[in-house]
Design a protein around this motif. Sequence first.
Motif, mmCIF file in Angstrom:
data_model
loop_
_atom_site.group_PDB
_atom_site.id
_atom_site.type_symbol
_atom_site.label_atom_id
_atom_site.label_comp_id
_atom_site.label_asym_id
_atom_site.label_seq_id
_atom_site.Cartn_x
_atom_site.Cartn_y
_atom_site.Cartn_z
ATOM 1 N N PRO A 183 1.041 -1.210 -0.032
ATOM 2 C CA PRO A 183 -0.173 -0.013 -0.099
ATOM 3 C C PRO A 183 1.033 1.295 0.023
ATOM 4 O O PRO A 183 2.074 1.161 0.489
ATOM 5 N N LEU A 184 0.241 2.261 -0.658
ATOM 6 C CA LEU A 184 1.156 3.560 -0.782
ATOM 7 C C LEU A 184 1.158 4.223 0.533
ATOM 8 O O LEU A 184 2.192 5.107 1.052
ATOM 9 N N SER A 185 0.316 3.770 1.521
ATOM 10 C CA SER A 185 0.308 4.427 2.903
ATOM 11 C C SER A 185 1.586 3.848 3.527
ATOM 12 O O SER A 185 2.040 4.446 4.672
ATOM 13 N N MET A 186 2.282 2.904 3.145
ATOM 14 C CA MET A 186 3.602 2.282 3.834
ATOM 15 C C MET A 186 4.924 2.609 3.105
ATOM 16 O O MET A 186 5.673 2.171 3.352
ATOM 17 N N ALA A 187 4.505 3.663 2.202
ATOM 18 C CA ALA A 187 5.836 4.063 1.300
ATOM 19 C C ALA A 187 6.875 4.653 2.199
ATOM 20 O O ALA A 187 8.009 4.782 1.774
ATOM 21 N N GLN A 188 6.598 5.379 3.297
ATOM 22 C CA GLN A 188 7.721 5.852 4.220
ATOM 23 C C GLN A 188 8.544 4.862 4.916
ATOM 24 O O GLN A 188 9.348 5.465 5.721
ATOM 25 N N ASP A 189 8.222 3.676 4.773
ATOM 26 C CA ASP A 189 8.803 2.626 5.530
ATOM 27 C C ASP A 189 9.695 1.537 4.901
ATOM 28 O O ASP A 189 9.525 0.380 4.998
ATOM 29 N N LEU A 190 9.820 1.951 3.362
ATOM 30 C CA LEU A 190 10.432 1.164 2.364
ATOM 31 C C LEU A 190 11.706 0.241 3.091
ATOM 32 O O LEU A 190 11.852 -1.122 2.619
ATOM 33 N N GLU A 191 12.659 0.954 3.872
ATOM 34 C CA GLU A 191 13.769 0.178 4.338
ATOM 35 C C GLU A 191 13.425 -1.201 5.079
ATOM 36 O O GLU A 191 13.911 -2.133 5.040
ATOM 37 N N ARG A 192 12.399 -0.894 5.929
ATOM 38 C CA ARG A 192 11.996 -1.922 6.706
ATOM 39 C C ARG A 192 11.279 -3.180 5.965
ATOM 40 O O ARG A 192 11.308 -4.298 6.482
ATOM 41 N N ILE A 193 10.468 -2.730 4.949
ATOM 42 C CA ILE A 193 9.999 -3.805 4.221
ATOM 43 C C ILE A 193 10.791 -4.536 3.469
ATOM 44 O O ILE A 193 11.051 -5.753 3.377
#
Length: 287
Positions: A183-193
């Motif tokens: 989801p785009l709502s999680m784009a601020q956490d790309l490193e953790r993903i």
Amino acid sequence: MPLFERLTTTIPGQWEKVIATALLVGMGLLASHLWARYLSRGEISAEKRRIHLVWARNVIWFVVLLIMVSVWASTLAGFALSLAAVAGAMLVVSKELVMCVHGYLYVTLVQPFKIGDVIEFNQFHGRVVDIDMFATTLVELDRAGQRTGKMVEFPNGLLLTHPLKNASPNGVFALHAIRIPVPLSMAQDLERIEAAAMAAADRTTSPWREDAMDHFRKAAEENFIALPSGKTKVSWDFSDPEHLVLVIRVASPITERPKVEQAVFRDTWHAIHQPSPSAVPSAQPQP
């Protein structure tokens, strides 16, 4: 006139050849049956058993056909001119049949795929289970690599005019790209993903990771082509601005790809939906 006398009048002096032909066909059927029974008693895998069965069956009937042609060669020689005219007409009328035979020769000589390979051909996607002179048979697979319970059969002539994709050209191991929408709502956490996906892939592929890397290295040396190392890699597909797709490339045994995909997706999805350490409020000291 009785049927036997009619046949005697129709084929004068050829009964020895007719009997020899019948015996050859019977021997071919018997040899195929005995070979199938011999393989069923062995302790080899079902895939290898199928490969040996198809290969032996094609060799047996090729030899039978060759002997039959030699038996009837003297008779056929008398009709050479007529046969030439008939052959010319058959080439026009039976173009598809001739193309199927040519397609079988192409598969036999070039070997774009073999029994057990997973291929994509036109709209078909499945595992090859049989190749004969006229058609190829697949066990259909869905997008997740699971069997649908359906069989697909297409004429070999199509192989001469349509492109084919072999998803398992390197033997036991293959590279598989697992696509996970984010989801785009999680784009601020790309490193953790990315870290969660890498950990999930490494954990799932750890039993065979070193064997897979050795396999791809040997395949590259034998075929004189540059192949990926087999290491797990993570990348992003942002071709659609409305959706982010995490692509995880892993090396896995061909038969284990569906299980690997499900395991990596499940572990990654669970990990990225856990609250990050920074998001967990720290406990306040009691006054």
